[in-house]
Motif scaffolding. Structure first.
Motif, PDB file in Angstrom:
ATOM      1  N   SER A   8      34.889  43.114  42.118  1.00 11.22           N
ATOM      2  CA  SER A   8      35.694  43.905  41.188  1.00 11.22           C
ATOM      3  C   SER A   8      34.977  44.290  39.910  1.00 11.22           C
ATOM      4  O   SER A   8      33.864  43.904  39.702  1.00 11.22           O
ATOM      5  CB  SER A   8      36.981  43.163  40.877  1.00 11.22           C
ATOM      6  OG  SER A   8      36.740  41.811  40.654  1.00 11.22           O
ATOM      7  N   SER A  10      35.315  45.469  35.303  1.00 11.53           N
ATOM      8  CA  SER A  10      36.022  45.567  34.023  1.00 11.53           C
ATOM      9  C   SER A  10      35.098  45.869  32.858  1.00 11.53           C
ATOM     10  O   SER A  10      33.986  45.434  32.854  1.00 11.53           O
ATOM     11  CB  SER A  10      36.743  44.272  33.718  1.00 11.53           C
ATOM     12  OG  SER A  10      37.894  44.128  34.467  1.00 11.53           O
ATOM     13  N   THR A  24      43.876  48.800  42.330  1.00 10.33           N
ATOM     14  CA  THR A  24      43.646  47.457  41.815  1.00 10.33           C
ATOM     15  C   THR A  24      42.879  47.474  40.503  1.00 10.33           C
ATOM     16  O   THR A  24      41.796  48.051  40.404  1.00 10.33           O
ATOM     17  CB  THR A  24      42.845  46.638  42.842  1.00 10.33           C
ATOM     18  OG1 THR A  24      43.490  46.722  44.099  1.00 10.33           O
ATOM     19  CG2 THR A  24      42.751  45.194  42.406  1.00 10.33           C
ATOM     20  N   THR A  26      40.614  45.547  38.083  1.00  2.65           N
ATOM     21  CA  THR A  26      39.682  44.443  38.287  1.00  2.65           C
ATOM     22  C   THR A  26      38.811  44.244  37.053  1.00  2.65           C
ATOM     23  O   THR A  26      38.299  45.211  36.492  1.00  2.65           O
ATOM     24  CB  THR A  26      38.771  44.729  39.491  1.00  2.65           C
ATOM     25  OG1 THR A  26      39.590  44.942  40.639  1.00  2.65           O
ATOM     26  CG2 THR A  26      37.832  43.567  39.751  1.00  2.65           C
ATOM     27  N   HIS A  47      39.728  52.277  42.359  1.00  2.46           N
ATOM     28  CA  HIS A  47      40.246  51.152  41.604  1.00  2.46           C
ATOM     29  C   HIS A  47      40.069  51.367  40.105  1.00  2.46           C
ATOM     30  O   HIS A  47      39.255  52.187  39.681  1.00  2.46           O
ATOM     31  CB  HIS A  47      39.520  49.861  41.994  1.00  2.46           C
ATOM     32  CG  HIS A  47      39.456  49.622  43.469  1.00  2.46           C
ATOM     33  ND1 HIS A  47      40.515  49.111  44.182  1.00  2.46           N
ATOM     34  CD2 HIS A  47      38.463  49.839  44.378  1.00  2.46           C
ATOM     35  CE1 HIS A  47      40.175  49.015  45.460  1.00  2.46           C
ATOM     36  NE2 HIS A  47      38.941  49.461  45.599  1.00  2.46           N
ATOM     37  N   CYS A  67      44.988  42.094  34.828  1.00  3.43           N
ATOM     38  CA  CYS A  67      44.233  42.471  36.025  1.00  3.43           C
ATOM     39  C   CYS A  67      44.773  41.710  37.237  1.00  3.43           C
ATOM     40  O   CYS A  67      45.439  40.686  37.101  1.00  3.43           O
ATOM     41  CB  CYS A  67      42.745  42.160  35.848  1.00  3.43           C
ATOM     42  SG  CYS A  67      41.934  43.172  34.591  1.00  3.43           S
ATOM     43  N   ALA A  69      42.440  41.264  39.860  1.00  2.00           N
ATOM     44  CA  ALA A  69      41.224  40.721  40.469  1.00  2.00           C
ATOM     45  C   ALA A  69      40.154  40.520  39.411  1.00  2.00           C
ATOM     46  O   ALA A  69      40.141  41.192  38.377  1.00  2.00           O
ATOM     47  CB  ALA A  69      40.713  41.661  41.557  1.00  2.00           C
ATOM     48  N   CYS A  71      35.758  40.050  39.281  1.00  2.00           N
ATOM     49  CA  CYS A  71      34.520  40.146  40.046  1.00  2.00           C
ATOM     50  C   CYS A  71      33.460  39.368  39.284  1.00  2.00           C
ATOM     51  O   CYS A  71      33.242  39.602  38.097  1.00  2.00           O
ATOM     52  CB  CYS A  71      34.105  41.597  40.219  1.00  2.00           C
ATOM     53  SG  CYS A  71      32.615  41.774  41.211  1.00  2.00           S
ATOM     54  N   ILE A  91      45.902  36.573  38.213  1.00  2.00           N
ATOM     55  CA  ILE A  91      44.809  37.003  39.088  1.00  2.00           C
ATOM     56  C   ILE A  91      45.090  36.528  40.518  1.00  2.00           C
ATOM     57  O   ILE A  91      45.449  35.379  40.743  1.00  2.00           O
ATOM     58  CB  ILE A  91      43.459  36.433  38.607  1.00  2.00           C
ATOM     59  CG1 ILE A  91      43.169  36.874  37.172  1.00  2.00           C
ATOM     60  CG2 ILE A  91      42.331  36.861  39.543  1.00  2.00           C
ATOM     61  CD1 ILE A  91      43.057  38.367  36.983  1.00  2.00           C
ATOM     62  N   LEU A 337      37.281  44.801  47.817  1.00  2.00           N
ATOM     63  CA  LEU A 337      38.481  44.949  46.985  1.00  2.00           C
ATOM     64  C   LEU A 337      39.597  45.647  47.749  1.00  2.00           C
ATOM     65  O   LEU A 337      40.755  45.235  47.700  1.00  2.00           O
ATOM     66  CB  LEU A 337      38.144  45.741  45.714  1.00  2.00           C
ATOM     67  CG  LEU A 337      37.533  44.950  44.566  1.00  2.00           C
ATOM     68  CD1 LEU A 337      37.086  45.894  43.457  1.00  2.00           C
ATOM     69  CD2 LEU A 337      38.542  43.945  44.026  1.00  2.00           C
ATOM     70  N   LYS A 341      43.072  43.877  48.792  1.00  2.00           N
ATOM     71  CA  LYS A 341      44.317  44.484  48.334  1.00  2.00           C
ATOM     72  C   LYS A 341      45.293  44.652  49.489  1.00  2.00           C
ATOM     73  O   LYS A 341      46.510  44.403  49.367  1.00  2.00           O
ATOM     74  CB  LYS A 341      44.013  45.839  47.691  1.00  2.00           C
ATOM     75  CG  LYS A 341      45.242  46.661  47.310  1.00  2.00           C
ATOM     76  CD  LYS A 341      46.003  46.035  46.166  1.00  2.00           C
ATOM     77  CE  LYS A 341      47.129  46.950  45.715  1.00  2.00           C
ATOM     78  NZ  LYS A 341      47.937  46.329  44.639  1.00  2.00           N
TER      79      LYS A 341
END
Length: 344
Positions: A8, A10, A24, A26, A47, A67, A69, A71, A91, A337, A341
């Motif tokens: 994932s 961010s 999703t 992430t 995503h 979030c 997820a 990563c 999460i 991901l 999901k």
């Protein structure tokens, strides 16, 4: 799904980068600039990503709020306290952008109900080729040659190397990477020994010998580590096993630093039982590798000691770091991901 482990993304802190879609959300921890383009290309608006420069730990976990997820990279902490914190944040999925998962408390993740995925095969050839790079640099004394030329010393003093041709190569762990390394060594007309309780099917087809660890240690001119770090393999290179090796053996480690007992390893170098070593990993690399410490004084005395040996090459966990591997990690992460999901 790739061995039940996904990926994932961010962005906050330095990057201030957000990429938003309806899927999703992430949080990517320990994100480096080189990863972002590859991940965004692979994502194709599937995503929502938040890239976070900080490593994941109990303090930084809160950055994954809102979030579904996270990563994580090998430098992130995924012990029970961190996993519990992530659970309270809502999460549901953990995507590892690595093949190894020794930084994850698997039992705690299962107990807390996380869906987890990893990237088991992003580019075995990248790591295998780098292991060979370290090996050739050691056998032909490339670092010493470069240093001499930099000083305009063009003599051949202290540069006598050895051939790999017909040497015995011992490989501990013949999964995808170990198998790729074996193929290359066969190309050098080496005799290849392998030790692995569960070798890959492709490796079984190769003209190599499967032997016990003791036989491999006793007969190998070169030993290359390609096994995961488990309770059984932690410190597999220890005082006892070093004593079983040929005097002057060359050791290559592109696996995990914790496969080696550093104190025993240093003693092996000092007594010349170990003739040379190429290390791309280090037992206490967390907090050291992947960061710039050039303006600091390092306090890790064992690492500093290793740097004093002219017959030891240390690189900063870059065996995986090829353009092809980075792209494959990104693609597999995004795919993981999507599959995770669909399982929620």
């Amino acid at each position: 799904m790739s061995n039940t482990l996904p990926q994932s993304i961010s962005a906050v802190k330095k990057y201030d980068l957000r990429y938003t879609t309806q899927m999703t959300k992430t949080a990517f921890f320990s994100t480096k600039p080189f990863e972002m383009d590859a991940i965004l290309r692979a994502n194709q608006s599937q995503h929502e990503f938040i890239f976070i420069a900080d490593p994941l730990n109990e303090t930084t976990a809160k950055q994954a709020a809102n979030c579904k997820a996270v990563c994580c990279f090998v430098t992130d902490v995924l012990n029970e306290p961190v996993l519990t914190k992530l659970k309270t944040l809502g999460i549901q999925m953990i995507a590892l952008r690595s093949a190894g998962y020794d930084h994850l408390d698997v039992a705690a993740a299962k107990r807390l109900g996380f869906i987890v995925a990893r990237v088991p095969e992003y580019s075995p050839e990248a790591v295998a080729e780098f292991a060979v790079t370290l090996l050739l640099a050691l056998t032909r004394k490339l670092p010493q040659a470069l240093q001499k030329v930099a000083r305009h010393d063009f003599t051949l003093t202290n540069l006598l190397g050895v051939n790999l041709f017909q040497k015995t190569i011992g490989i501990v762990g013949v999964g995808h990477i170990g198998t790729a390394f074996a193929k290359i060594m066969l190309g050098f007309s080496c005799r290849v020994l392998a030790c692995d309780p569960k070798p890959s099917e492709k490796c079984r087809e190769l003209p190599i010998q499967f032997v016990s660890l003791d036989k491999l240690l006793a007969e190998s001119d070169v030993i290359s580590l390609h096994c995961p770090c488990t309770p059984e393999t932690t410190n597999i290179i220890n005082t006892l096993n070093i004593s079983k090796m040929k005097t002057g053996v060359i050791l290559i480690n592109t696996g995990r630093g914790t496969l080696i007992d550093t104190i025993a390893f240093i003693h092996g170098l000092e007594t010349k039982k170990i003739g040379a070593a190429g290390l791309d990993v280090y037992a206490r690399e967390k907090g050291l590798f992947f960061e710039d410490h050039s303006n600091e004084k390092l306090s890790d005395t064992e690492f500093l000691k290793l740097q004093t040996f002219p017959n030891v090459i240390i690189t900063n966990h870059i065996a995986f770091f090829s353009a092809e591997a980075v792209d494959n990690i990104a693609k597999t992460t995004v795919k993981n991901l999507a599959e995770m999901k669909s399982n929620i």
